[in-house]
Write an enzyme that holds these catalytic residues in place. Structure first.
Site, PDB file in Angstrom:
ATOM      1  N   CYS A 354       0.836  -1.208   0.000  1.00  0.00           N
ATOM      2  CA  CYS A 354       0.000   0.000   0.000  1.00  0.00           C
ATOM      3  C   CYS A 354       0.867   1.253   0.000  1.00  0.00           C
ATOM      4  CB  CYS A 354      -0.984  -0.003   1.174  1.00  0.00           C
ATOM      5  SG  CYS A 354      -0.362   0.691   2.715  1.00  0.00           S
ATOM      6  N   HIS A 383      -3.798   2.045   5.412  1.00  0.00           N
ATOM      7  CA  HIS A 383      -3.122   0.748   5.489  1.00  0.00           C
ATOM      8  C   HIS A 383      -4.077  -0.373   5.891  1.00  0.00           C
ATOM      9  CE1 HIS A 383      -0.537  -2.579   6.378  1.00  0.00           C
ATOM     10  NE2 HIS A 383      -1.172  -2.661   7.544  1.00  0.00           N
TER      11      HIS A 383
HETATM   12 ZN   LIG Z   1       0.322  -1.038   4.042  1.00  0.00          ZN
END
Ligand SMILES: [Zn+2]
Length: 416
Positions: A354, A383
């Site tokens: 991410c 996240h």
């Molecule tokens: Zn992440």
């Protein structure tokens, strides 16, 4: 990717692409977008996933969001949202949306509610004002909000409860399910989008899929196929009693809905009981309709439920925990506030791709949290939502691989 879809007037269409054990990988086509299942639906209570803007949610690959009818009804009010084209127009979200019926939210008000055959009288948690939800008014509100998938009004049975109480609550939910469906069938044409909405997005890939599905319908001699409507899901109750769950499932299916949810779990019961009830209830739901498990779980749990045959899940856990600095990673849950991260220059989760893990260090995230910076909540939420979506993608991938996936030691999330 072109998919063959069964023909029926457009609300939703669901196709299973592959199964592995009891797990299913499928595609759910709504009037707004295609959703790959099993899917995790982030919770956008008030028309917002707290701290994360819609463009970032799109980038993360969120395909469907959940909105809470109770909260949106109180603020800004259904009429305001309806005039703005429903939730899609109001919050500028082109992809799919599901709204809950308000039943669970009202249930959680405890002292502020009174249940009768007709419906639930409750007091607003905002200003104490008195309101009333019935199956009919909950449907009216959800049609006005205009989500792609809406939920029958149910009573979430408290835990613990004795068998008689669970049965009478289940019976009430069944009567409310029939009233919900009746009102929906009579008023589903009042959704704030429809033909105009569908022609407006016809240039988009998702709409192309929908158009081809619609052509299929017309080719099959169906009429009225272009009048897209919402889809109504029924909710199975029955407490922690397997026999009552079975009866609730069979009778809800008899009423007939576009999909089926398992409600009334994660209300304080042990996790093992949740798992047992999910497993036994799924066995009584039609395999060709989406199965939605409401309001569960940790990443491990949602992976397990998906492997058991659940297609859709939602939970406030990833977003709520993020705001408290609790982060789910491929190495387990961590609390970013801990002093041991103060000098840690590594990524939050080395196994996560991410935008947060690609860019920021644990030391920086820990500093933001300790300093009470707004950005801490934003990054932590991005996240955690990303981690949940990745977890579902990994399960979906392993189901699509089928037997070839047996070498994966941890199907819920292969470590890298
Ligand atoms: Zn992440």
């Amino acid at each position: 990717m072109a998919v063959q879809l069964e023909s029926f007037p457009v609300s939703i269409q669901f196709q299973i692409e592959a199964t592995s054990g009891l797990g299913r990988a499928g595609r759910l086509l709504t009037p707004h977008s295609e959703v790959e299942t099993p899917v995790f639906m982030p919770v956008g209570t008030l028309g917002s996933v707290k701290g994360v803007s819609q463009d970032v949610l799109e980038e993360l690959g969120v395909q469907i969001l959940l909105g809470n009818t109770y909260h949106l009804y109180l603020r800004p009010g259904v009429e305001t949202v309806r005039r703005m084209g429903g939730l899609h127009g109001f919050m500028s979200w082109e992809r799919s949306i599901l709204t809950d019926s308000g039943g669970f939210q009202v249930f959680s008000l405890n002292d502020l509610r009174k249940v009768s055959e007709e419906g639930v009288t409750f007091r607003s948690h905002l200003d104490g004002s008195s309101h009333f939800f019935s199956p009919e008014s909950a449907m009216e509100a959800q049609i006005g909000l205009g989500a792609d998938i809406i939920m029958a009004f149910d009573e979430c049975t408290e835990f613990p409860a004795d068998r008689e109480r669970v049965r009478s609550s289940m019976e009430l939910t069944l009567r409310w399910a029939e009233r919900s469906k009746k009102y929906f069938e009579e008023h589903k044409g009042e959704v704030p989008w429809g033909r105009s909405r569908l022609s407006a997005v016809s240039s988009q890939e998702n709409a192309k899929s929908l158009d081809s599905a619609r052509d299929d319908n017309q080719a099959g001699g169906r009429t009225n196929a272009s009048a897209a409507t919402q889809a109504l899901f029924g909710i199975v109750q029955g407490g922690m009693d397997r026999e009552l769950r079975r009866e609730s499932a069979l009778r809800t299916v008899e009423i007939g809905f576009a999909g089926y949810a398992i409600g009334g779990l994660s209300v304080g019961e042990p996790r093992e009981v949740t798992r047992e009830i999910v497993e036994s209830t799924l066995a009584h739901l039609p395999t060709d309709k989406p199965h939605y498990l409401m309001g569960v779980g940790t990443p491990d749990e949602i992976a397990l439920y998906a492997q058991m045959g659940v297609d859709m899940m939602d939970c406030v856990l990833p977003t709520r925990a993020a705001r408290h600095g609790l982060l789910f990673t491929s190495e387990g849950k961590i609390s970013i506030k801990q002093a041991r991260f103060a000098q840690d220059g590594g990524p939050l989760d080395p196994g996560c791709g991410c935008r947060v893990c690609q860019r920021y260090s644990r030391a920086y995230l820990r500093h933001l949290y300790a300093a009470n910076e707004l950005l801490a909540q934003v990054l932590n939420t991005i996240h955690n939502v990303s981690f949940y979506l990745d977890t579902m993608r990994a399960v979906r991938h392993s189901i699509l691989l089928g037997d070839r996936a047996h070498f994966l030691s941890e199907p819920s999330r292969p470590k890298s």
